[in-house]
Design a protein around this motif. Structure first.
Motif, PDB file in Angstrom:
ATOM      1  N   LYS A 101       0.833  -1.197   0.000  1.00 23.94           N
ATOM      2  CA  LYS A 101       0.000   0.000   0.000  1.00 23.94           C
ATOM      3  C   LYS A 101       0.872   1.255   0.000  1.00 23.94           C
ATOM      4  CE  LYS A 101      -3.738   2.203   2.648  1.00 23.94           C
ATOM      5  NZ  LYS A 101      -4.579   2.092   3.865  1.00 23.94           N
ATOM      6  N   ASN A 102       0.497   2.223  -0.804  1.00 20.87           N
ATOM      7  CA  ASN A 102       1.173   3.528  -0.922  1.00 20.87           C
ATOM      8  C   ASN A 102       2.553   3.430  -1.575  1.00 20.87           C
ATOM      9  OD1 ASN A 102      -0.990   4.896   0.361  1.00 20.87           O
ATOM     10  ND2 ASN A 102      -0.152   4.364   2.377  1.00 20.87           N
ATOM     11  N   SER A 103       2.855   2.312  -2.183  1.00 25.49           N
ATOM     12  CA  SER A 103       4.131   2.181  -2.885  1.00 25.49           C
ATOM     13  C   SER A 103       4.090   2.957  -4.203  1.00 25.49           C
ATOM     14  CB  SER A 103       4.420   0.706  -3.171  1.00 25.49           C
ATOM     15  OG  SER A 103       5.502   0.560  -4.069  1.00 25.49           O
ATOM     16  N   SER A 104       5.194   3.658  -4.493  1.00 22.69           N
ATOM     17  CA  SER A 104       5.286   4.394  -5.757  1.00 22.69           C
ATOM     18  C   SER A 104       6.614   4.160  -6.471  1.00 22.69           C
ATOM     19  CB  SER A 104       5.125   5.902  -5.508  1.00 22.69           C
ATOM     20  OG  SER A 104       6.137   6.380  -4.628  1.00 22.69           O
TER      21      SER A 104
ATOM     22  N   ARG B  27      11.749   2.420  -2.815  1.00 24.22           N
ATOM     23  CA  ARG B  27      12.696   3.531  -2.636  1.00 24.22           C
ATOM     24  C   ARG B  27      12.088   4.722  -1.899  1.00 24.22           C
ATOM     25  NH1 ARG B  27      17.207   0.605  -3.273  1.00 24.22           N
ATOM     26  NH2 ARG B  27      17.484  -0.142  -5.407  1.00 24.22           N
ATOM     27  N   ASP B  28      10.814   4.974  -2.078  1.00 20.17           N
ATOM     28  CA  ASP B  28      10.213   6.092  -1.345  1.00 20.17           C
ATOM     29  C   ASP B  28      10.224   5.795   0.147  1.00 20.17           C
ATOM     30  OD1 ASP B  28       8.785   8.627  -1.152  1.00 20.17           O
ATOM     31  OD2 ASP B  28       7.046   7.410  -0.605  1.00 20.17           O
ATOM     32  N   PHE B  29       9.844   4.570   0.535  1.00 14.71           N
ATOM     33  CA  PHE B  29       9.883   4.182   1.949  1.00 14.71           C
ATOM     34  C   PHE B  29      11.315   4.236   2.472  1.00 14.71           C
ATOM     35  CE2 PHE B  29       6.066   1.027   1.459  1.00 14.71           C
ATOM     36  CZ  PHE B  29       5.254   2.079   1.045  1.00 14.71           C
TER      37      PHE B  29
ATOM     38  N   VAL C 244       2.516  -8.073  -8.665  1.00 15.37           N
ATOM     39  CA  VAL C 244       1.049  -7.961  -8.619  1.00 15.37           C
ATOM     40  C   VAL C 244       0.643  -6.917  -7.589  1.00 15.37           C
ATOM     41  CG1 VAL C 244       0.751 -10.385  -9.300  1.00 15.37           C
ATOM     42  CG2 VAL C 244       0.759  -9.778  -6.876  1.00 15.37           C
ATOM     43  N   SER C 245      -0.565  -6.373  -7.757  1.00 13.49           N
ATOM     44  CA  SER C 245      -1.105  -5.420  -6.795  1.00 13.49           C
ATOM     45  C   SER C 245      -1.612  -6.150  -5.562  1.00 13.49           C
ATOM     46  CB  SER C 245      -2.250  -4.621  -7.427  1.00 13.49           C
ATOM     47  OG  SER C 245      -3.366  -5.471  -7.651  1.00 13.49           O
ATOM     48  N   ARG C 246      -1.785  -5.433  -4.465  1.00  9.99           N
ATOM     49  CA  ARG C 246      -2.337  -6.039  -3.251  1.00  9.99           C
ATOM     50  C   ARG C 246      -3.733  -6.592  -3.515  1.00  9.99           C
ATOM     51  NH1 ARG C 246      -3.412  -2.361   0.659  1.00  9.99           N
ATOM     52  NH2 ARG C 246      -3.201  -3.783   2.404  1.00  9.99           N
ATOM     53  N   LEU C 247      -4.535  -5.880  -4.316  1.00  7.66           N
ATOM     54  CA  LEU C 247      -5.894  -6.318  -4.621  1.00  7.66           C
ATOM     55  C   LEU C 247      -5.862  -7.650  -5.375  1.00  7.66           C
ATOM     56  CD1 LEU C 247      -8.941  -5.893  -4.650  1.00  7.66           C
ATOM     57  CD2 LEU C 247      -8.644  -4.530  -6.734  1.00  7.66           C
ATOM     58  N   THR C 248      -4.992  -7.737  -6.368  1.00  9.74           N
ATOM     59  CA  THR C 248      -4.882  -8.971  -7.143  1.00  9.74           C
ATOM     60  C   THR C 248      -4.464 -10.126  -6.258  1.00  9.74           C
ATOM     61  OG1 THR C 248      -4.306  -7.739  -9.139  1.00  9.74           O
ATOM     62  CG2 THR C 248      -3.732 -10.081  -9.092  1.00  9.74           C
TER      63      THR C 248
END
Length: 289
Positions: A116-119, A159-161, A278-282
């Motif tokens: 979550k919130n990864s960019s 990298r943002d985290f 994959v996304s968290r939702l997937t």
């Protein structure tokens, strides 16, 4: 020997790759592959097993991380000159040490789940060592004797985290699925010189990293000895030793992983990995299926 674990997540069994490339089930010999079974003595026991007497495992069975119950997952940052330069970071005078949460460890071909919130999800192909003997304040000359074997580690990084959220790098290195390991643990006797191995990583078939362990700033022996000056290393501990140049952060402009990207990593003598992003939702939808 090439030691591995196979089966569904959380229910893996110990295994070994025989000379014909068939996985053999070791669960009648040892309960699991962990610090308790990869000591010098434990490996000698496994070497004496007649592999033909062990059950064969079906091809294409899922592989888990080769080591269970990892207590310490230690990482080395900026250990290649070209990687330090591409990220505009000073070349370190001593090894840069940080941790990855053991809960991030997954199998070599499991999906990478975007948190979550990864960019800025990035890749890092690395060679890791698994400690086989207790080691505290050991010399560089003694260091490799404490290593049970080597394996591939994908040091997945947000990298943002890591860079913008303050504090230690562990924040950007520890989300679930950020530590694919394997496909197997290759025992030390099969790797003649760990400082002469080619490392490559591809994203969607395009080579992003093509380096060699010969270009490490601090050798594997130095890293193991150095870390042992500050903490007692235990059997089953994993040390991943840094990545060569070619990470997404270093591209101009930067390039980061997106859903459905495919990452493939190979290191001489250690095999290969393949992950789908994959996304968290997937990932959640697949768990419910």
């Amino acid at each position: 020997m090439k030691l591995l674990r196979f089966g569904l997540p959380g229910a893996e069994k110990p295994g070994i790759l025989d000379h014909e490339g068939t996985i053999r089930d070791l669960s009648s010999v040892i309960p699991d592959l962990s610090g308790a079974t990869i000591s010098r003595y434990g490996l000698e026991v496994l070497r004496k097993v007649d592999l033909k007497t062990l059950p064969a495992v079906a091809a294409h069975t899922r592989l888990g991380a080769p080591i269970a119950n990892v207590r310490h997952f230690i990482a080395v940052g900026l250990n290649y000159v070209d990687h330090a330069l591409e990220t505009d970071t000073p070349i370190p005078n001593e090894p840069v040490i940080f941790s990855k949460a053991p809960s991030c460890i997954v199998g070599p071909n499991d999906n990478i789940i975007i948190p979550k919130n990864s960019s800025k999800l990035d890749w890092e192909a690395e060679i890791a060592v698994v400690i086989g003997e207790a080691a505290y304040d050991i010399s560089e000359a003694q260091a490799l004797a404490a290593v049970a074997g080597y394996l591939i580690c994908h040091d997945v990084s947000e990298r943002d985290f890591q860079i913008n959220r303050g504090g230690q790098w562990i924040k950007g290195k520890s989300a679930p699925t950020f530590g694919p390991l394997g496909p197997w643990l290759v025992t030390s006797d099969e790797i003649e010189n760990p400082q002469q191995l080619n490392v490559s990583l591809r994203v969607n078939g395009v080579t992003m990293q093509a380096g060699t362990t010969a270009k490490m700033i601090f050798s594997i022996a130095h890293v193991v000895s150095y870390i042992s000056k500050f903490m007692a290393l235990e059997p089953g501990d994993i040390i991943t030793t840094g990545t060569p140049h070619g990470v997404g952060l270093g591209k101009k402009p930067p390039l980061f992983l997106q859903p459905n990207d495919v990452v493939e990593i190979s290191i001489d003598g250690l095999g290969s990995q393949r992950q789908v992003v994959v996304s968290r939702l997937t990932a959640h939808q697949r768990q419910l299926a």
